[in-house]
Design a protein around this motif. Structure first.
Motif, PDB file in Angstrom:
ATOM      1  N   LYS B  74     111.108  62.923  67.584  1.00 56.63           N
ATOM      2  CA  LYS B  74     110.349  61.813  66.962  1.00 56.63           C
ATOM      3  C   LYS B  74     110.968  60.544  66.357  1.00 56.63           C
ATOM      4  O   LYS B  74     110.569  59.834  65.696  1.00 56.63           O
ATOM      5  N   SER B  90      96.374  74.044  63.204  1.00 60.20           N
ATOM      6  CA  SER B  90      96.083  72.795  63.833  1.00 60.20           C
ATOM      7  C   SER B  90      96.974  71.783  64.133  1.00 60.20           C
ATOM      8  O   SER B  90      96.739  70.810  64.567  1.00 60.20           O
ATOM      9  N   ILE B  91      98.195  72.165  63.443  1.00 63.88           N
ATOM     10  CA  ILE B  91      99.363  71.049  63.413  1.00 63.88           C
ATOM     11  C   ILE B  91     100.610  71.887  64.122  1.00 63.88           C
ATOM     12  O   ILE B  91     100.931  73.047  64.066  1.00 63.88           O
ATOM     13  N   SER B  92     101.161  70.889  64.937  1.00 63.78           N
ATOM     14  CA  SER B  92     102.423  71.463  65.725  1.00 63.78           C
ATOM     15  C   SER B  92     103.465  70.091  65.477  1.00 63.78           C
ATOM     16  O   SER B  92     103.304  69.253  64.899  1.00 63.78           O
ATOM     17  N   ASP B  95     103.692  66.191  65.710  1.00 66.48           N
ATOM     18  CA  ASP B  95     102.458  65.724  65.641  1.00 66.48           C
ATOM     19  C   ASP B  95     102.496  64.308  64.635  1.00 66.48           C
ATOM     20  O   ASP B  95     103.387  64.359  63.735  1.00 66.48           O
ATOM     21  N   GLU B  96     101.679  63.268  65.038  1.00 69.73           N
ATOM     22  CA  GLU B  96     101.587  62.184  64.107  1.00 69.73           C
ATOM     23  C   GLU B  96     100.693  62.377  63.356  1.00 69.73           C
ATOM     24  O   GLU B  96      99.352  62.770  63.490  1.00 69.73           O
TER      25      GLU B  96
END
Lengths: 113, 209
Positions: B74, B90-92, B95-96
């Protein structure tokens, strides 16, 4: 335009009344009393104006029962409903603080018509 | 859910509430941040996510950091910090993290910044001492006065407040109220003042972290 300026723009009213220093004005203030809404009038002379985005204010002076009363109104505030200009006067400076030292006839301003 | 976000102090202003109350506010540019790395309990001993904030040109990044940030793909960032997280699944990576995902209007949060440096300052400014008499023939005005007893301890007690460097330290403000969250501008509006100068990094976290 930076974000602070943009934020302040968003706070501002679309148009402000044309008020000059020395004007006799009536300011209508919104007051909520136990859920009931009414408006109160403050009448006096504009003695100062401070600029600066949504922080713009005017100071209004009146003499009530012989006691000088001054009130500062933020022009962009939602409680300031409207401002009526009654008359203009002839003044030669931007801040009329000298009126605080004067009493009675000496505190008069010459009207413009 | 990630429990904080990185941001930048934009400056102070004021806002009118619906009832006409005028509230002083600080505007913060909060995020968007990108997840660069996940710290997991099995491997690192704790759960957290590493996020980057404020894009940086590739030519300004050194090779080790470049390799590290390339894993997320990113871009590169000026600030990289770890923030605690409770739901790691829930987070990878990549991710933003946006401000509206983390905070909502009316919430009380903790805000950390670096206070403005004041240099080497005397005790009146640094510790709020009253100083010595200004008149009546007094020749010294802003000094410490006595710093302790005489032969008995024969030393200055530890922790005695004296002149020295103030400011430039990490300061956290607790119970800061969020007045508004504006997602399209990544703007977080907080009641009152925040430590530090405009343009400096600010870490916003949930209360109780």
């Amino acid at each position: 335009m930076d974000l602070v300026e943009q934020f302040e723009k968003g706070q501002m009213k679309a148009s402000l009344p044309q008020v000059r220093i020395g004007d006799k004005v009536k300011v209508y203030i919104k007051i909520v009393e136990g859920g009931r809404r009414r408006s109160q009038v403050f009448e006096g002379t504009v003695i100062a104006r401070h600029k600066g985005g949504n922080r713009q204010t005017i100071t209004i002076r009146k003499v009530s029962y012989g006691i000088g009363v001054e009130r500062v109104f933020p022009l962009h505030s939602p409680i300031v409903e409207k401002i009526d200009v009654i008359s203009h006067t002839k003044v030669r400076r931007a801040k009329l603080y000298y009126l605080r030292q004067r009493k009675g006839k000496a505190a008069r301003l010459k009207e413009l018509r | 859910m990630i429990k904080g976000i990185l941001g930048k102090k934009l400056g102070m202003s004021q806002i009118f509430m619906e009832d006409g109350l005028l509230v002083p506010v600080t505007l913060l540019e909060a995020g968007p941040c990108f997840v660069i790395q996940k710290k997991v309990r099995q491997k690192d001993g704790y759960d957290a996510v590493q996020v980057g904030f404020q894009p940086k040109k590739a030519l300004r990044v050194n090779k080790p950091l470049k390799g590290h940030q390339d894993k997320a793909g990113k871009g590169y960032f000026y600030y990289i910090k770890e923030i605690e997280c409770d739901d790691m699944a829930s987070i990878s990576i990549g991710d933003e993290v946006r401000v509206e995902d983390v905070f909502k209007k009316g919430e009380k949060i903790k805000v950390t910044g670096t206070s403005k440096g004041k240099g080497f300052a005397g005790v009146v400014k640094r510790h709020g001492f009253g100083g010595l008499p200004a008149s009546h023939g007094s020749l010294i005005h802003r000094t410490t006065g006595s710093i302790g007893c005489s032969a008995d301890p024969s030393k200055v007690l530890k922790g005695k407040r004296m002149p020295g460097h103030i400011g430039g330290a990490r300061v956290t403000i607790r119970e800061s109220e969020i007045i508004d969250v504006r997602s399209e501008e990544n703007l977080l509006i907080i009641k009152g003042a925040i430590p530090g100068a405009r343009g400096h990094l600010v870490i916003m976290k949930k209360q109780g972290m």
